[in-house]
Scaffold this motif. Sequence first.
Motif, PDB file in Angstrom:
ATOM      1  N   CYS A 312       3.911 -20.222  33.627  1.00  0.00           N
ATOM      2  CA  CYS A 312       4.192 -19.109  34.538  1.00  0.00           C
ATOM      3  C   CYS A 312       4.749 -17.908  33.781  1.00  0.00           C
ATOM      4  CB  CYS A 312       5.174 -19.555  35.628  1.00  0.00           C
ATOM      5  SG  CYS A 312       4.500 -20.776  36.771  1.00  0.00           S
ATOM      6  N   GLY A 313       5.623 -18.181  32.812  1.00  0.00           N
ATOM      7  CA  GLY A 313       6.225 -17.086  32.048  1.00  0.00           C
ATOM      8  C   GLY A 313       5.204 -16.306  31.249  1.00  0.00           C
ATOM      9  N   MET A 314       4.303 -16.995  30.556  1.00  0.00           N
ATOM     10  CA  MET A 314       3.302 -16.293  29.758  1.00  0.00           C
ATOM     11  C   MET A 314       2.240 -15.665  30.641  1.00  0.00           C
ATOM     12  SD  MET A 314       2.342 -15.105  26.946  1.00  0.00           S
ATOM     13  CE  MET A 314       3.689 -15.815  26.011  1.00  0.00           C
ATOM     14  N   GLY A 315       1.948 -16.289  31.790  1.00  0.00           N
ATOM     15  CA  GLY A 315       1.021 -15.663  32.729  1.00  0.00           C
ATOM     16  C   GLY A 315       1.547 -14.322  33.198  1.00  0.00           C
ATOM     17  N   GLU A 316       2.839 -14.289  33.524  1.00  0.00           N
ATOM     18  CA  GLU A 316       3.460 -13.031  33.953  1.00  0.00           C
ATOM     19  C   GLU A 316       3.529 -12.036  32.797  1.00  0.00           C
ATOM     20  OE1 GLU A 316       5.483  -9.978  35.863  1.00  0.00           O
ATOM     21  OE2 GLU A 316       4.263 -11.624  36.650  1.00  0.00           O
ATOM     22  N   LEU A 317       3.845 -12.519  31.599  1.00  0.00           N
ATOM     23  CA  LEU A 317       3.921 -11.618  30.442  1.00  0.00           C
ATOM     24  C   LEU A 317       2.562 -10.989  30.150  1.00  0.00           C
ATOM     25  CD1 LEU A 317       5.800 -10.507  28.248  1.00  0.00           C
ATOM     26  CD2 LEU A 317       5.164 -12.462  26.814  1.00  0.00           C
ATOM     27  N   SER A 318       1.486 -11.734  30.408  1.00  0.00           N
ATOM     28  CA  SER A 318       0.146 -11.178  30.164  1.00  0.00           C
ATOM     29  C   SER A 318      -0.158 -10.016  31.097  1.00  0.00           C
ATOM     30  CB  SER A 318      -0.922 -12.270  30.348  1.00  0.00           C
ATOM     31  OG  SER A 318      -1.152 -12.550  31.723  1.00  0.00           O
ATOM     32  N   GLN A 319       0.563  -9.937  32.209  1.00  0.00           N
ATOM     33  CA  GLN A 319       0.387  -8.819  33.128  1.00  0.00           C
ATOM     34  C   GLN A 319       0.912  -7.527  32.501  1.00  0.00           C
ATOM     35  OE1 GLN A 319      -1.206  -9.770  35.904  1.00  0.00           O
ATOM     36  NE2 GLN A 319      -1.454  -7.671  36.630  1.00  0.00           N
ATOM     37  N   HIS A 320       1.803  -7.656  31.526  1.00  0.00           N
ATOM     38  CA  HIS A 320       2.403  -6.495  30.853  1.00  0.00           C
ATOM     39  C   HIS A 320       1.808  -6.269  29.456  1.00  0.00           C
ATOM     40  CE1 HIS A 320       5.464  -6.544  34.047  1.00  0.00           C
ATOM     41  NE2 HIS A 320       5.492  -7.859  33.871  1.00  0.00           N
ATOM     42  N   LEU A 321       1.534  -7.367  28.725  1.00  0.00           N
ATOM     43  CA  LEU A 321       0.968  -7.233  27.385  1.00  0.00           C
ATOM     44  C   LEU A 321      -0.548  -7.104  27.401  1.00  0.00           C
ATOM     45  CD1 LEU A 321       2.883  -9.934  25.268  1.00  0.00           C
ATOM     46  CD2 LEU A 321       3.273  -7.472  25.311  1.00  0.00           C
ATOM     47  N   ARG A 323      -4.193  -9.697  28.402  1.00  0.00           N
ATOM     48  CA  ARG A 323      -4.583 -11.086  28.136  1.00  0.00           C
ATOM     49  C   ARG A 323      -4.808 -11.320  26.634  1.00  0.00           C
ATOM     50  NH1 ARG A 323      -2.864 -10.704  33.208  1.00  0.00           N
ATOM     51  NH2 ARG A 323      -4.428  -9.892  34.645  1.00  0.00           N
ATOM     52  N   LYS A 324      -5.498 -10.415  25.966  1.00  0.00           N
ATOM     53  CA  LYS A 324      -5.853 -10.586  24.559  1.00  0.00           C
ATOM     54  C   LYS A 324      -4.602 -10.713  23.678  1.00  0.00           C
ATOM     55  CE  LYS A 324      -8.396  -8.214  20.846  1.00  0.00           C
ATOM     56  NZ  LYS A 324      -9.606  -9.038  20.639  1.00  0.00           N
ATOM     57  N   LYS A 325      -3.646  -9.799  23.819  1.00  0.00           N
ATOM     58  CA  LYS A 325      -2.437  -9.841  23.002  1.00  0.00           C
ATOM     59  C   LYS A 325      -1.621 -11.100  23.284  1.00  0.00           C
ATOM     60  CE  LYS A 325      -1.871  -4.832  22.414  1.00  0.00           C
ATOM     61  NZ  LYS A 325      -1.002  -3.661  22.700  1.00  0.00           N
ATOM     62  N   SER A 326      -1.644 -11.567  24.529  1.00  0.00           N
ATOM     63  CA  SER A 326      -0.897 -12.779  24.880  1.00  0.00           C
ATOM     64  C   SER A 326      -1.473 -13.992  24.153  1.00  0.00           C
ATOM     65  CB  SER A 326      -0.948 -13.004  26.391  1.00  0.00           C
ATOM     66  OG  SER A 326      -0.326 -11.946  27.084  1.00  0.00           O
ATOM     67  N   PHE A 327      -2.795 -14.086  24.100  1.00  0.00           N
ATOM     68  CA  PHE A 327      -3.428 -15.192  23.390  1.00  0.00           C
ATOM     69  C   PHE A 327      -3.091 -15.152  21.896  1.00  0.00           C
ATOM     70  CE2 PHE A 327      -6.883 -15.046  26.838  1.00  0.00           C
ATOM     71  CZ  PHE A 327      -6.286 -16.061  27.565  1.00  0.00           C
ATOM     72  N   ILE A 328      -3.158 -13.970  21.315  1.00  0.00           N
ATOM     73  CA  ILE A 328      -2.870 -13.841  19.880  1.00  0.00           C
ATOM     74  C   ILE A 328      -1.422 -14.218  19.587  1.00  0.00           C
ATOM     75  CG2 ILE A 328      -2.666 -12.194  17.978  1.00  0.00           C
ATOM     76  CD1 ILE A 328      -5.064 -10.694  19.194  1.00  0.00           C
ATOM     77  N   ILE A 364       5.289 -24.698  24.929  1.00  0.00           N
ATOM     78  CA  ILE A 364       4.435 -23.846  24.098  1.00  0.00           C
ATOM     79  C   ILE A 364       2.957 -24.070  24.411  1.00  0.00           C
ATOM     80  CG2 ILE A 364       3.707 -23.393  21.722  1.00  0.00           C
ATOM     81  CD1 ILE A 364       6.623 -24.072  20.892  1.00  0.00           C
ATOM     82  N   ALA A 365       2.557 -25.334  24.557  1.00  0.00           N
ATOM     83  CA  ALA A 365       1.149 -25.634  24.836  1.00  0.00           C
ATOM     84  C   ALA A 365       0.706 -25.020  26.152  1.00  0.00           C
ATOM     85  CB  ALA A 365       0.931 -27.146  24.848  1.00  0.00           C
ATOM     86  N   ASN A 366       1.520 -25.171  27.189  1.00  0.00           N
ATOM     87  CA  ASN A 366       1.130 -24.648  28.498  1.00  0.00           C
ATOM     88  C   ASN A 366       1.224 -23.123  28.544  1.00  0.00           C
ATOM     89  OD1 ASN A 366       0.822 -26.912  30.884  1.00  0.00           O
ATOM     90  ND2 ASN A 366       1.991 -27.650  29.131  1.00  0.00           N
ATOM     91  N   ALA A 367       2.154 -22.554  27.805  1.00  0.00           N
ATOM     92  CA  ALA A 367       2.238 -21.094  27.747  1.00  0.00           C
ATOM     93  C   ALA A 367       0.986 -20.506  27.118  1.00  0.00           C
ATOM     94  CB  ALA A 367       3.473 -20.675  26.954  1.00  0.00           C
ATOM     95  N   SER A 368       0.404 -21.217  26.158  1.00  0.00           N
ATOM     96  CA  SER A 368      -0.749 -20.675  25.441  1.00  0.00           C
ATOM     97  C   SER A 368      -1.993 -20.568  26.317  1.00  0.00           C
ATOM     98  CB  SER A 368      -1.051 -21.525  24.196  1.00  0.00           C
ATOM     99  OG  SER A 368      -1.537 -22.802  24.544  1.00  0.00           O
TER     100      SER A 368
END
Length: 449
Positions: A312-321, A323-328, A364-368
Amino acid sequence: MSTTATLPPDPAALAKPTGRQTFTAAMASLFGWGLDLFDLFILLYVAPVVGALFFPADKPMLSLAGAYASFAVTLLIRPLGSALFGSYADRLGRRRALMVAVTGVGVSTAIFGLLPTVGQIGWLATAIFLVFRLVQGIFVGGVVAASHTIGTESVPERWRGLMSGAVGGGGSAIGGLLASLVFYVVSLIAPGEAFAEWGWRLMFFSGLLTSVIGLVLFRNLEESPIFKQLQARKAQARIGAPAEASPIRVLFSPAHRASFLVSVLIAFGGGAAYYLTSGYLPTFLKLVNGVPNASASMILVGANVAAAIGACGMGELSQHLGRKKSFILMGVIRLFAFPALFLAMANTTSLAGVAICACLLALIANASYGPLLIFLNEKFPTAVRATGTGLTWNVGFALGGMLPTLVSLVSDGPSQIPMVLAIVTTGVTLVYLVGAFLTEETQGNLDRA
């Protein structure tokens, strides 16, 4: 005497969903995926027992590999389920596909609790077991195709990143959490040898819960507004128009083929990390750390909570960063964190230390892959979204789901498991990063036709 033709509604004029409709769709998407991962986790939690009963061998690691191979069989057939149910969902609606698929998974899972073992009817038991794994896999593939789209299509743009993490990672965490709780209860009801004798059957019988809860939950579910708009546009253009190509044919046309292949790289990297951490933790705790079932179930509960937070945290962060930068970002973190945590977890004698490593691995795995769902939905247009999302996710996760079997086969005993996991997770992370660098940014593409 004249008649007036009734025209289809203007897509732009369709009413926006109410807050209640949006909430219902979000919960259906979240729990639909969670309940079906609950059924898959049941096998992971009883893998050592199932291996001995249905895949007996001279070496325990070979029996365990057989159990994980049966899990991989389900993953390999899931793309077929996504193709069937995804096409159905893209043509006739996400809700119908979701209800049928959830019911099918629950019933097929419960049947495993009735199966005879190799000790009772010989190797025919193994064949029957694998046949029902195939049946279950088709229905699970259908759940992915339907549940992944109806939630993200129903919520406003601002919350789609969080919704992605909640469904893709949080939903799996809910499934794992429920399975951990059932594992704990069954371990108390059938302690020690009783679990290997008959307690494992109770684990599978609990799959009926998914069918009952799913049917109650989806009773008031409506189609997503984006899908309704697509249907309205089709109705307006239907008269005199040529027959539409099937969603599968459109997906593999030159216009979408490259996007599909790049997306599979990211899905594989995310799925492999998931199955090598959250999926392999029950076996790691038992064989490497020697943690008793009751304690292991509590550690797994904590790991699933951490998984939900990470996704959930990385999903929300991808809304600001984006999707591409979040994966990297997550790929770089994984390169260092996975090997270090697997080796540290194997070398610690503290139960608290084991629990911390397990929770960090799951987080970490689920955030990725927290942003993966919304990324895939944005990658494909509405007309092929359920098919494209379901197939990409299931192909990637099917390939990733075979890796626990590889780890069990390559490891010549429990002592080698940590190092093999460290090496394999590094390799899949490199694949994940390649996909992340090759893809374009997709944020904001969901509402396209």
